[in-house]
Design a protein around this motif. Sequence first.
Motif, PDB file in Angstrom:
ATOM      1  N   ASN A  12       2.819 -13.350   2.506  1.00 50.26           N
ATOM      2  CA  ASN A  12       3.010 -14.675   1.897  1.00 50.26           C
ATOM      3  C   ASN A  12       4.340 -15.320   2.496  1.00 50.26           C
ATOM      4  O   ASN A  12       4.118 -16.580   2.860  1.00 50.26           O
TER       5      ASN A  12
ATOM      6  N   ARG B 238      -1.338 -21.746  -6.542  1.00 50.48           N
ATOM      7  CA  ARG B 238      -0.903 -20.503  -5.515  1.00 50.48           C
ATOM      8  C   ARG B 238       0.296 -20.136  -5.492  1.00 50.48           C
ATOM      9  O   ARG B 238       0.334 -18.802  -5.586  1.00 50.48           O
TER      10      ARG B 238
ATOM     11  N   SER C 226       0.050 -17.603  -8.513  1.00 48.73           N
ATOM     12  CA  SER C 226      -0.383 -16.415  -8.097  1.00 48.73           C
ATOM     13  C   SER C 226       0.524 -15.596  -7.221  1.00 48.73           C
ATOM     14  O   SER C 226       0.512 -14.506  -7.257  1.00 48.73           O
TER      15      SER C 226
END
Length: 269
Positions: A166, A181, A184
């Motif tokens: 990420n 997002r 998450s």
Amino acid sequence: MAFLRVQTEAGVAQVTLTRPEKLNALNAEMMVGLAELWPRLADDPDVRVVLLTGDGERAFSSGADLGSLAPLATGAVLPQTAVEYRWVTEHQAIVDGALLRGTGFTKPVVAAVKGLAVAAGFELMLASDIRIASDQAFFQLTEVKRGLIPSGGSMARLPRQIGWANAMEMILAAERIDAMRALSMGLVNRVVSSKDVLPVAQDMARRIAEGAPLALTKAKEAVVRGSGLDLDAAFAIEKTCQDVVMASEDAREGPLAFMERRAPRFTGK
């Protein structure tokens, strides 16, 4: 301080970036102001928690104000004020101080994020411990698209906070990450409506401020200093911090208040 507002109440220092017409972009005055502010907050016994936010609905911060800072950094424009002169002559120290690029600030920091948090503004947010974001917020590191790298803390902090894949997507592809997002990924703690961002963040900061000041700072210190170390080294740091806390008056006051069924009176000693 220019473009910074600080209000302290009940152990919480609310620091607001106040340049909404420029999306709270960080100019020389703000960078120098933040670099000077953090040590003062660290030493202020009335401050247990910092709540960091940006003025207006559109931005937490759009990052460094390249229109004013880049010409100074390259020498295209000569400094006109004492603050600009400091920015030019103490550039790296000011950036490090303003963006908390280090491990020395151990008071908890809560960030309330509305709108965009990009580039150096995103890196400032990364220095916080708990983040409350608007459902309209988004996050981005744009530096590689401009021939730069995000060296205000992102390359050290981000992989530790949200994992390698990420982090590298944000750093290398300059991906724009929306609020859900971000949630998450673990980049933010909560996503709420824009009108609820500041109240929720203030409530979180107040609840943290109910803790013992020394316990709060030593708990954060143990986590920050132990991050990335092998377990034995991290346990040693934890033990050192624990020894300091257990020798404090607050460590005696907390259990006593619990047994006496009253609110504890912590002093930070």
